[in-house]
Scaffold this motif. Structure first.
Motif, PDB file in Angstrom:
ATOM      1  N   GLY A  33       0.802  -1.218   0.000  1.00  0.00           N
ATOM      2  CA  GLY A  33       0.000   0.000   0.000  1.00  0.00           C
ATOM      3  C   GLY A  33       0.834   1.267   0.000  1.00  0.00           C
ATOM      4  N   ARG A  34       1.922   1.253   0.719  1.00  0.00           N
ATOM      5  CA  ARG A  34       2.759   2.472   0.778  1.00  0.00           C
ATOM      6  C   ARG A  34       3.419   2.795  -0.556  1.00  0.00           C
ATOM      7  NH1 ARG A  34       7.579   0.181   4.596  1.00  0.00           N
ATOM      8  NH2 ARG A  34       7.046  -1.914   4.007  1.00  0.00           N
ATOM      9  N   TYR A  35       3.505   1.792  -1.444  1.00  0.00           N
ATOM     10  CA  TYR A  35       4.073   2.000  -2.777  1.00  0.00           C
ATOM     11  C   TYR A  35       2.985   2.244  -3.834  1.00  0.00           C
ATOM     12  CZ  TYR A  35       8.091  -0.149  -0.491  1.00  0.00           C
ATOM     13  OH  TYR A  35       9.108  -0.439   0.363  1.00  0.00           O
ATOM     14  N   HIS A  36       1.723   2.169  -3.414  1.00  0.00           N
ATOM     15  CA  HIS A  36       0.578   2.344  -4.315  1.00  0.00           C
ATOM     16  C   HIS A  36       0.579   1.301  -5.429  1.00  0.00           C
ATOM     17  CE1 HIS A  36      -0.118   6.006  -2.117  1.00  0.00           C
ATOM     18  NE2 HIS A  36       1.118   6.372  -2.371  1.00  0.00           N
ATOM     19  N   VAL A  37       0.912   0.077  -5.046  1.00  0.00           N
ATOM     20  CA  VAL A  37       0.943  -1.062  -5.966  1.00  0.00           C
ATOM     21  C   VAL A  37       0.094  -2.165  -5.352  1.00  0.00           C
ATOM     22  CG1 VAL A  37       2.445  -2.839  -6.959  1.00  0.00           C
ATOM     23  CG2 VAL A  37       3.233  -0.471  -6.853  1.00  0.00           C
ATOM     24  N   THR A  38      -0.747  -2.801  -6.173  1.00  0.00           N
ATOM     25  CA  THR A  38      -1.555  -3.913  -5.679  1.00  0.00           C
ATOM     26  C   THR A  38      -0.759  -5.216  -5.752  1.00  0.00           C
ATOM     27  OG1 THR A  38      -2.473  -4.527  -7.830  1.00  0.00           O
ATOM     28  CG2 THR A  38      -3.633  -2.788  -6.583  1.00  0.00           C
ATOM     29  N   SER A  39      -1.269  -6.248  -5.114  1.00  0.00           N
ATOM     30  CA  SER A  39      -0.571  -7.535  -5.137  1.00  0.00           C
ATOM     31  C   SER A  39      -0.525  -8.111  -6.559  1.00  0.00           C
ATOM     32  CB  SER A  39      -1.223  -8.527  -4.171  1.00  0.00           C
ATOM     33  OG  SER A  39      -2.567  -8.760  -4.502  1.00  0.00           O
ATOM     34  N   ARG A  40      -1.548  -7.894  -7.351  1.00  0.00           N
ATOM     35  CA  ARG A  40      -1.533  -8.395  -8.736  1.00  0.00           C
ATOM     36  C   ARG A  40      -0.527  -7.614  -9.581  1.00  0.00           C
ATOM     37  NH1 ARG A  40      -4.349 -12.158 -10.439  1.00  0.00           N
ATOM     38  NH2 ARG A  40      -4.809 -11.384 -12.510  1.00  0.00           N
ATOM     39  N   GLN A  41      -0.421  -6.312  -9.344  1.00  0.00           N
ATOM     40  CA  GLN A  41       0.577  -5.515 -10.061  1.00  0.00           C
ATOM     41  C   GLN A  41       1.981  -5.956  -9.656  1.00  0.00           C
ATOM     42  OE1 GLN A  41      -0.650  -1.580  -8.924  1.00  0.00           O
ATOM     43  NE2 GLN A  41      -2.341  -1.550 -10.390  1.00  0.00           N
ATOM     44  N   TRP A  42       2.184  -6.189  -8.361  1.00  0.00           N
ATOM     45  CA  TRP A  42       3.472  -6.665  -7.854  1.00  0.00           C
ATOM     46  C   TRP A  42       3.810  -8.020  -8.472  1.00  0.00           C
ATOM     47  CZ3 TRP A  42       4.391 -11.071  -4.910  1.00  0.00           C
ATOM     48  CH2 TRP A  42       5.675 -11.186  -4.369  1.00  0.00           C
ATOM     49  N   PHE A  43       2.828  -8.907  -8.551  1.00  0.00           N
ATOM     50  CA  PHE A  43       3.051 -10.238  -9.100  1.00  0.00           C
ATOM     51  C   PHE A  43       3.452 -10.159 -10.574  1.00  0.00           C
ATOM     52  CE2 PHE A  43       1.195 -14.523 -10.407  1.00  0.00           C
ATOM     53  CZ  PHE A  43       2.319 -15.226  -9.997  1.00  0.00           C
ATOM     54  N   LEU A  44       2.789  -9.287 -11.346  1.00  0.00           N
ATOM     55  CA  LEU A  44       3.167  -9.119 -12.742  1.00  0.00           C
ATOM     56  C   LEU A  44       4.601  -8.610 -12.845  1.00  0.00           C
ATOM     57  CD1 LEU A  44       2.662  -9.148 -15.765  1.00  0.00           C
ATOM     58  CD2 LEU A  44       1.508  -6.928 -15.529  1.00  0.00           C
ATOM     59  N   LEU A  45       4.964  -7.628 -12.042  1.00  0.00           N
ATOM     60  CA  LEU A  45       6.342  -7.124 -12.060  1.00  0.00           C
ATOM     61  C   LEU A  45       7.335  -8.213 -11.669  1.00  0.00           C
ATOM     62  CD1 LEU A  45       5.876  -3.572 -10.500  1.00  0.00           C
ATOM     63  CD2 LEU A  45       6.350  -4.136 -12.900  1.00  0.00           C
ATOM     64  N   LEU A  46       6.986  -9.000 -10.659  1.00  0.00           N
ATOM     65  CA  LEU A  46       7.837 -10.110 -10.228  1.00  0.00           C
ATOM     66  C   LEU A  46       8.117 -11.048 -11.392  1.00  0.00           C
ATOM     67  CD1 LEU A  46       9.062 -11.648  -7.675  1.00  0.00           C
ATOM     68  CD2 LEU A  46       6.923 -12.929  -7.715  1.00  0.00           C
ATOM     69  N   ILE A  47       7.091 -11.380 -12.127  1.00  0.00           N
ATOM     70  CA  ILE A  47       7.232 -12.264 -13.278  1.00  0.00           C
ATOM     71  C   ILE A  47       8.088 -11.614 -14.367  1.00  0.00           C
ATOM     72  CG2 ILE A  47       5.883 -13.189 -15.230  1.00  0.00           C
ATOM     73  CD1 ILE A  47       3.795 -14.003 -13.101  1.00  0.00           C
ATOM     74  N   LEU A  48       7.837 -10.356 -14.648  1.00  0.00           N
ATOM     75  CA  LEU A  48       8.593  -9.672 -15.696  1.00  0.00           C
ATOM     76  C   LEU A  48      10.080  -9.592 -15.363  1.00  0.00           C
ATOM     77  CD1 LEU A  48       6.160  -6.740 -16.571  1.00  0.00           C
ATOM     78  CD2 LEU A  48       6.458  -8.916 -17.767  1.00  0.00           C
ATOM     79  N   PHE A  49      10.400  -9.341 -14.100  1.00  0.00           N
ATOM     80  CA  PHE A  49      11.796  -9.210 -13.695  1.00  0.00           C
ATOM     81  C   PHE A  49      12.517 -10.550 -13.580  1.00  0.00           C
ATOM     82  CE2 PHE A  49      10.678  -4.902 -12.313  1.00  0.00           C
ATOM     83  CZ  PHE A  49      11.782  -4.219 -12.776  1.00  0.00           C
ATOM     84  N   ASN A  50      11.788 -11.605 -13.288  1.00  0.00           N
ATOM     85  CA  ASN A  50      12.447 -12.868 -12.970  1.00  0.00           C
ATOM     86  C   ASN A  50      12.320 -13.975 -14.009  1.00  0.00           C
ATOM     87  OD1 ASN A  50      13.586 -12.507 -10.163  1.00  0.00           O
ATOM     88  ND2 ASN A  50      11.505 -11.736  -9.925  1.00  0.00           N
ATOM     89  N   LEU A  51      11.354 -13.896 -14.890  1.00  0.00           N
ATOM     90  CA  LEU A  51      11.147 -15.005 -15.809  1.00  0.00           C
ATOM     91  C   LEU A  51      11.473 -14.694 -17.271  1.00  0.00           C
ATOM     92  CD1 LEU A  51       7.829 -16.554 -14.426  1.00  0.00           C
ATOM     93  CD2 LEU A  51      10.195 -17.154 -13.887  1.00  0.00           C
ATOM     94  N   PHE A  52      11.745 -13.441 -17.582  1.00  0.00           N
ATOM     95  CA  PHE A  52      11.978 -13.070 -18.976  1.00  0.00           C
ATOM     96  C   PHE A  52      13.266 -12.266 -19.108  1.00  0.00           C
ATOM     97  CE2 PHE A  52       7.365 -13.490 -18.523  1.00  0.00           C
ATOM     98  CZ  PHE A  52       7.086 -14.385 -19.552  1.00  0.00           C
ATOM     99  N   GLU A  53      14.031 -12.603 -20.131  1.00  0.00           N
ATOM    100  CA  GLU A  53      15.255 -11.848 -20.411  1.00  0.00           C
ATOM    101  C   GLU A  53      14.977 -10.630 -21.278  1.00  0.00           C
ATOM    102  OE1 GLU A  53      18.572 -14.177 -21.678  1.00  0.00           O
ATOM    103  OE2 GLU A  53      18.147 -15.739 -20.206  1.00  0.00           O
ATOM    104  N   SER A  54      13.901 -10.705 -22.068  1.00  0.00           N
ATOM    105  CA  SER A  54      13.494  -9.567 -22.891  1.00  0.00           C
ATOM    106  C   SER A  54      11.997  -9.356 -22.671  1.00  0.00           C
ATOM    107  CB  SER A  54      13.803  -9.843 -24.362  1.00  0.00           C
ATOM    108  OG  SER A  54      13.117 -10.993 -24.808  1.00  0.00           O
ATOM    109  N   PRO A  55      11.490  -8.180 -23.026  1.00  0.00           N
ATOM    110  CA  PRO A  55      10.077  -7.882 -22.758  1.00  0.00           C
ATOM    111  C   PRO A  55       9.139  -8.917 -23.387  1.00  0.00           C
ATOM    112  CG  PRO A  55      11.244  -5.887 -23.376  1.00  0.00           C
ATOM    113  CD  PRO A  55      12.185  -7.030 -23.617  1.00  0.00           C
ATOM    114  N   PRO A  56       8.314  -9.550 -22.565  1.00  0.00           N
ATOM    115  CA  PRO A  56       7.383 -10.556 -23.082  1.00  0.00           C
ATOM    116  C   PRO A  56       6.128  -9.906 -23.655  1.00  0.00           C
ATOM    117  CG  PRO A  56       7.064 -10.332 -20.745  1.00  0.00           C
ATOM    118  CD  PRO A  56       8.216  -9.425 -21.114  1.00  0.00           C
ATOM    119  N   THR A  57       5.387 -10.694 -24.383  1.00  0.00           N
ATOM    120  CA  THR A  57       4.066 -10.244 -24.830  1.00  0.00           C
ATOM    121  C   THR A  57       3.100 -10.402 -23.655  1.00  0.00           C
ATOM    122  OG1 THR A  57       3.389 -12.439 -25.577  1.00  0.00           O
ATOM    123  CG2 THR A  57       4.495 -11.007 -27.209  1.00  0.00           C
TER     124      THR A  57
END
Length: 113
Positions: A33-57
């Motif tokens: 909440g203090r970052y104004h990010v929801t858990s689903r937004q955080w989860f998407l970012l987690l996936i983008l940072f950890n599972l892909f070497e280049s921007p996924p579709t």
């Protein structure tokens, strides 16, 4: 006979997992909440940072999240409004949209670790 006596072990375990997941989501929402990010937004970012070497579709990210293309697109659009993602058309396939993390997203990740 008590109502719980009629519940199978599998139903009890499934219910317990749902309760635990709900509690985890609530705690994560409070923390983020203090970052104004929801858990689903955080989860998407987690996936983008950890599972892909280049921007996924969106489709690739949705598959990893176990979610629909439409749900991931909505989450991505919210992150784009916050300046944490850019949605870019794939130059090789104009039907596909790639999710590109921004410096603001990287700064969030460093700060929230």
């Amino acid at each position: 006979m008590h109502k719980l006596d009629a519940v199978s072990d599998a139903e009890f375990i499934f219910g317990a997992l749902l309760v635990a997941a709900n509690k985890m989501d609530t705690l994560l929402e409070r923390t983020l909440g203090r970052y104004h990010v929801t858990s689903r937004q955080w989860f998407l970012l987690l996936i983008l940072f950890n599972l892909f070497e280049s921007p996924p579709t969106i489709k690739e990210a949705a598959k990893e999240m176990g979610s629909s293309h439409q749900n991931v697109k909505q989450v991505a659009l919210k992150l784009a409004e916050k300046g944490m993602l850019r949605l870019e058309r794939d130059p090789k396939d104009l039907r596909a949209t790639r999710l590109v993390v921004t410096e603001k997203s990287r700064a969030f990740w460093r700060e929230s670790e």
